[in-house]
Design a protein around this motif. Structure first.
Motif, PDB file in Angstrom:
ATOM      1  N   LEU A 114       0.831  -1.205   0.000  1.00 26.30           N
ATOM      2  CA  LEU A 114       0.000   0.000   0.000  1.00 26.30           C
ATOM      3  C   LEU A 114       0.868   1.260   0.000  1.00 26.30           C
ATOM      4  O   LEU A 114       0.584   2.230  -0.702  1.00 26.30           O
ATOM      5  N   HIS A 119      -0.699   4.798  -1.685  1.00 29.48           N
ATOM      6  CA  HIS A 119      -2.048   4.875  -1.112  1.00 29.48           C
ATOM      7  C   HIS A 119      -2.039   5.530   0.274  1.00 29.48           C
ATOM      8  O   HIS A 119      -3.091   5.772   0.850  1.00 29.48           O
ATOM      9  N   ARG A 143      -4.845   7.863   1.486  1.00 29.54           N
ATOM     10  CA  ARG A 143      -4.994   8.907   0.463  1.00 29.54           C
ATOM     11  C   ARG A 143      -6.469   9.012   0.038  1.00 29.54           C
ATOM     12  O   ARG A 143      -7.174   8.003  -0.042  1.00 29.54           O
ATOM     13  N   LYS A 145      -8.076   9.403  -2.708  1.00 30.79           N
ATOM     14  CA  LYS A 145      -8.492   8.592  -3.857  1.00 30.79           C
ATOM     15  C   LYS A 145      -8.521   7.095  -3.533  1.00 30.79           C
ATOM     16  O   LYS A 145      -9.122   6.317  -4.273  1.00 30.79           O
ATOM     17  N   SER A 146      -7.851   6.694  -2.450  1.00 38.62           N
ATOM     18  CA  SER A 146      -7.727   5.274  -2.130  1.00 38.62           C
ATOM     19  C   SER A 146      -8.688   4.804  -1.034  1.00 38.62           C
ATOM     20  O   SER A 146      -8.708   3.623  -0.691  1.00 38.62           O
ATOM     21  N   LEU A 149     -10.943   1.762  -1.644  1.00 37.88           N
ATOM     22  CA  LEU A 149     -10.341   0.463  -1.991  1.00 37.88           C
ATOM     23  C   LEU A 149     -10.910  -0.650  -1.112  1.00 37.88           C
ATOM     24  O   LEU A 149     -10.922  -0.546   0.118  1.00 37.88           O
TER      25      LEU A 149
END
Length: 201
Positions: A114, A119, A143, A145-146, A149
């Motif tokens: 990661l 991330h 992060r 955007k992550s 997940l």
């Protein structure tokens, strides 16, 4: 980037404990690897063998290879305080280890990935170096955007471990590395004194 890529269960069986985390294969065969397994006669280990095994256990546990581990030892030996305790504190302060402790990843291997794949952020900045040494009050998070997940969500939902030196905010998906842990707070079954004795020869 150097890292151990070999079999995990075989190593865990060698040390007699699941040092890489939950392992169903280890639970089924909780005895030393090799053709004869439990029936193999093993004499009393020498002092050097015991010390070497403890060093190897620490290296495999934290996912660190020899050169990096040696550098950590030298850094610990130059620090004020007990060398063995300082060594474990340096291992615990690694970014990949803290990501694992926070429950963002199910294992240190997964945490390392990661971090490498960007991330993870530290104090709002992306850090992709697994060995990055955290300081007290550093904020480690996922992060933006992550955050969606699936691997991270699953790991956090299955995590129940808590540590006195780490706080976690489940809404922001970030935690604070409050302070460097004392030896009694580190749960790893490692006799660091053997490692110090080995490197001091």
């Amino acid at each position: 980037m150097a890292r151990y890529r070999g079999p995990k269960t075989k190593i865990a069986r060698k040390f007699g404990e699941p040092i890489f985390g939950d392992d169903k294969s280890f639970e089924k065969r909780n005895y030393p690897p090799g053709q004869h397994g439990n029936n193999r006669r093993r004499g009393k280990k020498s002092e050097y063998a015991v010390q070497l095994m403890e060093k190897q256990k620490a290296k495999y546990t934290y996912g660190i290879l020899e050169r990096q581990f040696r550098n950590l030892f030298e850094k610990a030996s130059k620090s004020q305080g007990i060398t063995g305790e300082k060594l474990l504190q340096l291992c615990e302060s690694r970014l990949d280890n803290v990501v694992f402790r926070m429950g963002i990843a199910p294992s240190r291997r997964a945490a390392r990935q990661l971090v490498s794949h960007k991330h993870i952020v530290v104090n709002g900045e992306i850090v992709n170096i697994p060995s990055y040494q955290l300081r007290a009050n550093d904020v480690v998070g996922v992060r933006e955007k992550s955050k969606s997940l699936l691997a991270i969500q699953n790991s956090l939902s299955n995590n129940s471990a808590t540590y006195e030196w780490i706080t976690w905010n489940s809404e922001k998906l970030e935690g604070t590395y409050v302070n460097i842990p004392e030896r009694l707070q580190i749960p790893e079954n490692i006799n660091e004194q053997y490692i110090v004795e080995l490197y001091s020869k």
